[in-house]
Design an enzyme around this catalytic site. Structure first.
Site, PDB file in Angstrom:
ATOM      1  CG  HIS A 271      -1.733   1.200   1.374  1.00 49.92           C
ATOM      2  ND1 HIS A 271      -1.847   1.879   2.552  1.00 49.92           N
ATOM      3  CD2 HIS A 271      -2.492   1.872   0.478  1.00 49.92           C
ATOM      4  CE1 HIS A 271      -2.649   2.915   2.385  1.00 49.92           C
ATOM      5  NE2 HIS A 271      -3.045   2.925   1.124  1.00 49.92           N
TER       6      HIS A 271
ATOM      7  CG  ASP B  23      -3.304   5.113  -1.403  1.00 48.11           C
ATOM      8  OD1 ASP B  23      -4.335   5.082  -0.704  1.00 48.11           O
ATOM      9  OD2 ASP B  23      -2.172   5.292  -0.919  1.00 48.11           O
TER      10      ASP B  23
ATOM     11  CE1 TYR C 132      13.236  12.323 -16.499  1.00 48.05           C
ATOM     12  CE2 TYR C 132      15.272  13.564 -16.414  1.00 48.05           C
ATOM     13  CZ  TYR C 132      14.243  13.012 -17.138  1.00 48.05           C
ATOM     14  OH  TYR C 132      14.218  13.142 -18.496  1.00 48.05           O
TER      15      TYR C 132
END
Length: 145
Positions: free
Chosen positions: A22, A64, A116
């Site tokens: 999770h 989520d 990035y």
């Protein structure tokens, strides 16, 4: 063979999705993304587009619901003349697939170098054959309720 596993998902990708917990994130990277530079765990999906993979992944992986965002894109570099007004066309495909799986999703945008840096914390990067500009997409894993 297993039933109900989308055929576009490789065994390595299914394994990664199963091992994620999770709040873990996975980056579906376009063909130009410096995957090995930004993460030690890279799964190859050459020849596949991100919308094709996204459709398969979202049949298995919940997003989520407790997070401020469920997905992240790399923001368009200011002044980039290769992108039409508004947003990259590929994002429309992402929004459509995300909405099918999670109607109230929130899509976060990060500046290129922040993206990035963020990808270094991802559980894994899936290097795809996607050629669309700004095609990178991070997904945040949720829970099975």
């Amino acid at each position: 063979m297993l039933k109900h596993i989308p055929k576009q998902l490789s065994p390595a990708l299914v394994e990664a999705l199963m091992e994620m917990g999770h709040g873990d994130e996975i980056l579906l990277a376009d063909a130009n993304y410096p995957a090995r530079t930004n993460n030690a765990r890279v799964i190859r999906a050459d020849g596949l587009t991100i919308p094709t993979l996204l459709q398969g992944i979202l049949t298995l992986m919940p997003l989520d619901p407790y997070a401020d965002y469920q997905a992240v894109v790399q923001a368009v570099v200011p002044g980039d003349k290769n992108v039409p007004e508004g947003e990259p066309p590929i994002w429309h495909d992402y929004r459509a697939e995300l909405a099918k799986a999670f109607p109230d999703f929130h899509l976060k945008s990060l500046e290129r170098f922040d993206f990035y840096d963020h990808s270094k914390q991802c559980f894994a990067i899936v290097q795809t054959g996607e050629q669309a500009l700004y095609g990178n997409l991070i997904l945040k894993k949720g829970v099975i309720a």
